[in-house]
Design a protein around this motif. Structure first.
Motif, PDB file in Angstrom:
ATOM      1  N   PHE A 131      -4.164   4.401  -0.747  1.00  0.00           N
ATOM      2  CA  PHE A 131      -4.452   3.246   0.089  1.00  0.00           C
ATOM      3  C   PHE A 131      -4.117   3.530   1.554  1.00  0.00           C
ATOM      4  O   PHE A 131      -3.234   4.332   1.857  1.00  0.00           O
ATOM      5  N   ASP A 132      -4.822   2.851   2.434  1.00  0.00           N
ATOM      6  CA  ASP A 132      -4.517   2.934   3.859  1.00  0.00           C
ATOM      7  C   ASP A 132      -3.283   2.078   4.132  1.00  0.00           C
ATOM      8  O   ASP A 132      -3.335   0.845   4.041  1.00  0.00           O
ATOM      9  N   GLU A 133      -2.178   2.706   4.473  1.00  0.00           N
ATOM     10  CA  GLU A 133      -0.913   1.991   4.628  1.00  0.00           C
ATOM     11  C   GLU A 133      -0.877   1.105   5.868  1.00  0.00           C
ATOM     12  O   GLU A 133       0.021   0.264   5.992  1.00  0.00           O
ATOM     13  N   ALA A 134      -1.843   1.268   6.764  1.00  0.00           N
ATOM     14  CA  ALA A 134      -1.899   0.400   7.939  1.00  0.00           C
ATOM     15  C   ALA A 134      -2.523  -0.954   7.617  1.00  0.00           C
ATOM     16  O   ALA A 134      -2.426  -1.888   8.406  1.00  0.00           O
ATOM     17  N   MET A 135      -3.173  -1.058   6.448  1.00  0.00           N
ATOM     18  CA  MET A 135      -3.822  -2.304   6.060  1.00  0.00           C
ATOM     19  C   MET A 135      -2.892  -3.094   5.145  1.00  0.00           C
ATOM     20  O   MET A 135      -2.394  -2.587   4.156  1.00  0.00           O
ATOM     21  N   HIS A 136      -2.688  -4.370   5.476  1.00  0.00           N
ATOM     22  CA  HIS A 136      -1.858  -5.241   4.654  1.00  0.00           C
ATOM     23  C   HIS A 136      -2.691  -6.305   3.956  1.00  0.00           C
ATOM     24  O   HIS A 136      -2.145  -7.175   3.263  1.00  0.00           O
ATOM     25  N   VAL A 137      -3.982  -6.265   4.125  1.00  0.00           N
ATOM     26  CA  VAL A 137      -4.921  -7.113   3.409  1.00  0.00           C
ATOM     27  C   VAL A 137      -6.222  -6.340   3.320  1.00  0.00           C
ATOM     28  O   VAL A 137      -6.543  -5.539   4.207  1.00  0.00           O
ATOM     29  N   ALA A 138      -6.967  -6.516   2.237  1.00  0.00           N
ATOM     30  CA  ALA A 138      -8.245  -5.837   1.991  1.00  0.00           C
ATOM     31  C   ALA A 138      -8.105  -4.333   1.806  1.00  0.00           C
ATOM     32  O   ALA A 138      -9.094  -3.609   1.843  1.00  0.00           O
ATOM     33  N   GLU A 139      -6.866  -3.855   1.566  1.00  0.00           N
ATOM     34  CA  GLU A 139      -6.691  -2.426   1.343  1.00  0.00           C
ATOM     35  C   GLU A 139      -7.340  -1.990   0.034  1.00  0.00           C
ATOM     36  O   GLU A 139      -7.762  -0.834  -0.110  1.00  0.00           O
ATOM     37  N   ASP A 140      -7.459  -2.911  -0.921  1.00  0.00           N
ATOM     38  CA  ASP A 140      -8.119  -2.582  -2.182  1.00  0.00           C
ATOM     39  C   ASP A 140      -9.629  -2.433  -1.984  1.00  0.00           C
ATOM     40  O   ASP A 140     -10.257  -1.529  -2.541  1.00  0.00           O
ATOM     41  N   VAL A 141     -10.212  -3.311  -1.163  1.00  0.00           N
ATOM     42  CA  VAL A 141     -11.646  -3.199  -0.869  1.00  0.00           C
ATOM     43  C   VAL A 141     -11.921  -1.891  -0.130  1.00  0.00           C
ATOM     44  O   VAL A 141     -12.907  -1.200  -0.398  1.00  0.00           O
ATOM     45  N   ASP A 142     -11.047  -1.540   0.789  1.00  0.00           N
ATOM     46  CA  ASP A 142     -11.189  -0.286   1.530  1.00  0.00           C
ATOM     47  C   ASP A 142     -11.183   0.910   0.589  1.00  0.00           C
ATOM     48  O   ASP A 142     -12.013   1.820   0.709  1.00  0.00           O
ATOM     49  N   LEU A 143     -10.260   0.920  -0.373  1.00  0.00           N
ATOM     50  CA  LEU A 143     -10.212   2.013  -1.337  1.00  0.00           C
ATOM     51  C   LEU A 143     -11.495   2.071  -2.164  1.00  0.00           C
ATOM     52  O   LEU A 143     -12.069   3.149  -2.373  1.00  0.00           O
ATOM     53  N   ALA A 181      -6.841 -17.438   3.980  1.00  0.00           N
ATOM     54  CA  ALA A 181      -7.193 -17.095   5.360  1.00  0.00           C
ATOM     55  C   ALA A 181      -6.951 -15.611   5.625  1.00  0.00           C
ATOM     56  O   ALA A 181      -7.747 -14.951   6.320  1.00  0.00           O
ATOM     57  N   GLN A 182      -5.876 -15.060   5.074  1.00  0.00           N
ATOM     58  CA  GLN A 182      -5.618 -13.634   5.246  1.00  0.00           C
ATOM     59  C   GLN A 182      -6.735 -12.785   4.649  1.00  0.00           C
ATOM     60  O   GLN A 182      -7.107 -11.752   5.203  1.00  0.00           O
ATOM     61  N   TYR A 183      -7.265 -13.215   3.496  1.00  0.00           N
ATOM     62  CA  TYR A 183      -8.396 -12.488   2.917  1.00  0.00           C
ATOM     63  C   TYR A 183      -9.540 -12.399   3.923  1.00  0.00           C
ATOM     64  O   TYR A 183     -10.204 -11.369   4.062  1.00  0.00           O
ATOM     65  N   SER A 199       0.837  -1.208   0.000  1.00  0.00           N
ATOM     66  CA  SER A 199       0.000   0.000   0.000  1.00  0.00           C
ATOM     67  C   SER A 199       0.867   1.252   0.000  1.00  0.00           C
ATOM     68  O   SER A 199       0.617   2.208  -0.754  1.00  0.00           O
ATOM     69  N   ALA A 200       1.896   1.270   0.837  1.00  0.00           N
ATOM     70  CA  ALA A 200       2.789   2.434   0.889  1.00  0.00           C
ATOM     71  C   ALA A 200       3.536   2.606  -0.425  1.00  0.00           C
ATOM     72  O   ALA A 200       3.746   3.737  -0.897  1.00  0.00           O
ATOM     73  N   ALA A 201       3.943   1.495  -1.037  1.00  0.00           N
ATOM     74  CA  ALA A 201       4.654   1.588  -2.314  1.00  0.00           C
ATOM     75  C   ALA A 201       3.737   2.156  -3.395  1.00  0.00           C
ATOM     76  O   ALA A 201       4.151   2.999  -4.198  1.00  0.00           O
ATOM     77  N   ARG A 202       2.500   1.703  -3.433  1.00  0.00           N
ATOM     78  CA  ARG A 202       1.556   2.253  -4.418  1.00  0.00           C
ATOM     79  C   ARG A 202       1.341   3.744  -4.179  1.00  0.00           C
ATOM     80  O   ARG A 202       1.272   4.537  -5.126  1.00  0.00           O
ATOM     81  N   ASN A 203       1.219   4.127  -2.920  1.00  0.00           N
ATOM     82  CA  ASN A 203       1.001   5.546  -2.618  1.00  0.00           C
ATOM     83  C   ASN A 203       2.196   6.407  -3.027  1.00  0.00           C
ATOM     84  O   ASN A 203       2.027   7.535  -3.498  1.00  0.00           O
TER      85      ASN A 203
END
Length: 487
Positions: A261-273, A308-310, A159-163
């Protein structure tokens, strides 16, 4: 509260300033849209609804589609597109490739980066590779070729890299491509065409399996990957057939993306966006005529752990967005049908018919169509089928720990759960067996992989709920719950 959305992220996602569709844009009805009363009423959309058309609108849709040529057709097109009953079908060109910056986040995947960069089309505005703390930065620079390389000295996550790439881009559009994907020829043009609508903030391609497809898990992922949202176009809307799009490949309007993206999220950050853009009023589209191949995980342990992470991502999303990611969406009638289906007794079939009949009669009194009872029966029947499908998912996926507990104490529960698991798996294989023309998964291994998939996601779902000390992602909701950010 755990998982509360940072207010600055929500605040920066303002909606489009212009929603006027251009002349010449053609729209066509979604293939799932049903016409009632000789086309006077349309049933469909995302989420499903009923639209009654004026005579002028009916005349425009005689052939199932029309081009925007004036105020009436423009207003009708805007309405049909915004509810997902119709989709854009070209007719006007989109922005040029020069308006696109390609951003590639990468960490250590040198071969994948080189493969991706080689597949990118000529003529894009710029390619930016964001090295997220790779162990060998020189190898990343070499694989990036002529692309501009930005580096995080320590890994901060995708997420941070994309940002970082979003902030560095100067073009109005940014294509986000992970380093484990390979765009197919012609992938960019259909995505650009969608941006002819100024209200569109994000467009995503179809994610397919990268060749070669190997092994039983590879065959399953080729037809049933969580990243592959199917062959049909869709408006991306929470609690609909296409409720999210993956960040593995997407094209975003930079002004819409805001802080990204929310950089605190390491899964589901795309859904959040996606949920934040939707809440801000942007239209989001899934365009499967654009295809991007993904190097799927097919090693059992890595594959299961990722599934499972999803599941763990549902808890923070449920806390941030009311009603956006429920395990089930049921009306009172649908809920009654679901309960009766689980009873699995002969008398329950009759009771379900009575419940459906009463609901159809009550609904028919509210409809202003030529054949209200027939239309109401159709609507209630579709709702019942949806309830049965959701019930099967609930038993084997979202609530499998509850199903397991019931099986430990009840022989009837064991028979019911086994029957549901087998029947749902067979239906799932039948529905997905032809999604990838390169493979033909056999029913047995598809069923095994599907059940492991459900066990993994359900385990992550319950683990995430426990970690966030909430039952929000486990609670069913009704069809009228407002979807939007908290606060």
């Amino acid at each position: 509260m755990h998982g509360t959305a940072p207010p600055e992220l929500i605040a920066t996602h303002t909606g489009p300033g212009n929603t006027v569709l251009p002349d010449g844009l053609r729209v066509v009805l979604d293939r799932r849209t049903r016409r009632v009363d000789d086309g006077q009423v349309l049933l469909g959309g995302a989420p499903p609804r009923m639209l009654t058309l004026a005579p002028a609108a009916r005349a425009l849709l005689v052939d199932g589609g029309f081009a925007v040529t004036g105020a009436t057709s423009r207003a009708l097109a805007r309405r049909l597109l915004d509810v997902g009953i119709a989709h854009p079908a070209g007719g006007v060109g989109g922005p040029p490739p020069a308006d696109v910056t390609v951003v590639v986040p990468v960490k250590d995947r040198v071969d994948g980066l080189a493969r991706l960069v080689a597949a990118l089309p000529h003529g894009v505005g710029e390619v930016i590779v964001v090295d997220d703390g790779s162990a060998d930065p020189a190898a990343i620079r070499a694989a990036a070729g002529t692309a501009r390389v930005l580096r995080h000295e320590r890994s901060r996550g995708a997420s941070a890299a994309r940002n970082t790439g979003l902030r560095a881009a100067s073009t109005p559009l940014v294509a986000l491509l992970d380093s484990d994907v390979v765009p197919e020829a012609g992938w960019l043009e259909p995505l650009l065409e969608a941006f002819a609508d100024p209200a569109v903030g994000l467009v995503a391609p179809r994610i397919v399996a990268l060749a070669p497809v190997v092994g039983w898990l590879g065959r399953y992922e080729a037809v049933h990957s969580s990243l592959d949202l199917g062959p049909d176009p869709a408006l991306v809307v929470p609690r609909s057939r296409v409720a999210y799009v993956p960040s593995a490949a997407m094209l975003v309007r930079r002004d819409a993306a805001g802080d990204g993206f929310d950089e605190a999220m390491h899964v589901a950050e795309d859904v959040d966006l996606v949920l934040r853009l939707h809440a801000g009023g942007w239209r989001l589209r899934y365009v499967p005529t654009s295809r991007v191949a993904h190097d799927h995980r097919t090693t059992l342990g890595q594959w299961w752990w990722r599934k499972a992470q999803y599941g763990t991502g549902a808890a923070p999303l449920a806390l941030r967005f009311h009603g956006a990611v429920p395990p089930m969406v049921l009306s009172p009638t649908s809920a009654a049908v679901a309960v009766l289906a689980l009873v699995a007794r002969p008398w329950a079939v009759g009771a379900a018919a009575v419940v459906g009949g009463v609901a159809a009669e009550r609904l028919s009194r509210k409809l202003t169509v030529r054949r209200p009872r027939a239309t109401a029966a159709q609507l209630v029947g579709l709702g019942a089928l949806g309830a049965l499908s959701q019930t099967a998912d609930a038993v084997t996926r979202h609530y499998w720990p509850v199903s397991l507990a019931a099986c430990l104490v009840s022989r009837r529960a064991r028979r019911t759960v086994a029957a549901v698991a087998l029947a749902e798996g067979a239906v799932d294989w039948w529905r997905h067996r032809g999604r990838d023309e390169r493979v033909r998964p056999d029913p047995a291994t598809h069923l095994l992989a599907h059940r492991l998939d459900d066990l993994a996601y359900g385990a992550g779902l319950w683990w995430g709920a426990a970690a966030h000390r909430t039952t929000a992602p486990l609670r069913p909701t009704g069809p009228t719950v407002r979807v939007g950010p908290n606060g």
